[in-house]
Write a protein that holds these residues in place. Sequence first.
Motif, PDB file in Angstrom:
ATOM      1  N   GLN A 238      10.599 -25.640 -12.459  1.00 34.25           N
ATOM      2  CA  GLN A 238      10.035 -25.174 -11.200  1.00 34.25           C
ATOM      3  C   GLN A 238      11.098 -24.626 -10.278  1.00 34.25           C
ATOM      4  O   GLN A 238      10.891 -23.631  -9.579  1.00 34.25           O
ATOM      5  CB  GLN A 238       9.268 -26.300 -10.508  1.00 34.25           C
ATOM      6  CG  GLN A 238       8.314 -25.808  -9.420  1.00 34.25           C
ATOM      7  CD  GLN A 238       7.308 -24.805  -9.948  1.00 34.25           C
ATOM      8  OE1 GLN A 238       6.670 -25.011 -10.968  1.00 34.25           O
ATOM      9  NE2 GLN A 238       7.173 -23.678  -9.258  1.00 34.25           N
TER      10      GLN A 238
ATOM     11  N   HIS B  52      11.965 -21.019 -11.373  1.00 33.09           N
ATOM     12  CA  HIS B  52      10.984 -19.991 -11.031  1.00 33.09           C
ATOM     13  C   HIS B  52      10.874 -19.782  -9.527  1.00 33.09           C
ATOM     14  O   HIS B  52      10.573 -18.673  -9.081  1.00 33.09           O
ATOM     15  CB  HIS B  52       9.618 -20.361 -11.623  1.00 33.09           C
ATOM     16  CG  HIS B  52       9.612 -20.378 -13.123  1.00 33.09           C
ATOM     17  ND1 HIS B  52       9.891 -19.265 -13.873  1.00 33.09           N
ATOM     18  CD2 HIS B  52       9.399 -21.381 -14.006  1.00 33.09           C
ATOM     19  CE1 HIS B  52       9.833 -19.572 -15.154  1.00 33.09           C
ATOM     20  NE2 HIS B  52       9.546 -20.851 -15.261  1.00 33.09           N
ATOM     21  N   ASP B  53      11.145 -20.812  -8.761  1.00 38.71           N
ATOM     22  CA  ASP B  53      11.040 -20.691  -7.310  1.00 38.71           C
ATOM     23  C   ASP B  53      12.261 -20.030  -6.687  1.00 38.71           C
ATOM     24  O   ASP B  53      12.151 -19.360  -5.654  1.00 38.71           O
ATOM     25  CB  ASP B  53      10.858 -22.079  -6.664  1.00 38.71           C
ATOM     26  CG  ASP B  53       9.485 -22.675  -6.947  1.00 38.71           C
ATOM     27  OD1 ASP B  53       8.596 -21.913  -7.380  1.00 38.71           O
ATOM     28  OD2 ASP B  53       9.324 -23.891  -6.740  1.00 38.71           O
TER      29      ASP B  53
END
Length: 235
Positions: A149, A152-153
């Motif tokens: 995460q 991707h962030d």
Amino acid sequence: MLKSRSILVIAGTDSSGGAGLSRDIAVATELGFAVKPVVTAVTAQSNNVVRRVELMDADLVKAQIEAAFADDAPAAVKIGMLGDSAVVEAVADAFNGCDVPIVLDPVIAASSGARLLSDKGITAMKERLLPLVALVTPNLPEAKILEPQSLHDLCGAVLLKGGHGDGNVLRDVLRDGPREVVFTAQKQAFTPRGTGCTLSAAISCGLAEGLALDAAVWQAHQFVQNWISRLQASD
């Protein structure tokens, strides 16, 4: 014949010649690019074991980057081994506000298993460096450490390398915002050291050519597969 443009490569040396700066330079040269090298570490290693690592002073790493940009600016940047948080921070400081495409190969451990990036370095990479890069290219173990995460962030795009996955088919997955592109190939019997360096350096060369990200990744993916096939044929 070398092209007039260059790429900047930030990485450690590898006395075996199988990975690191020597591999990056070989790839860029084959693809017709000059390399501006920035040394982050000197390693004493064979194909099987890392015997010693000496990190460069963070200020020296930053000074190398600044000097490389003082003349003709490179058309793209490839980042490999950084070693510790001080070097990560120095690299992030050097590229803050820079609009050159940056490809980060997050070198956390050698093929032998030896750690090449400290825990504080991993934290600094996530907090300071990932937001600056156009693409990060972790393998499956590296992605788990960096946390999917977060990847991707924080960064422009992620190429998740599937070489450590199960099955006979290699699946490299490019996630660029909502888009997902899968690159597949039959796994080859022989996997040389330096495949991650080869892939990320080749992607950097593609971006330096002005290719779109997915086209640069596809070209690099093919380059790696052809390189491995040539090595097997020469044995």
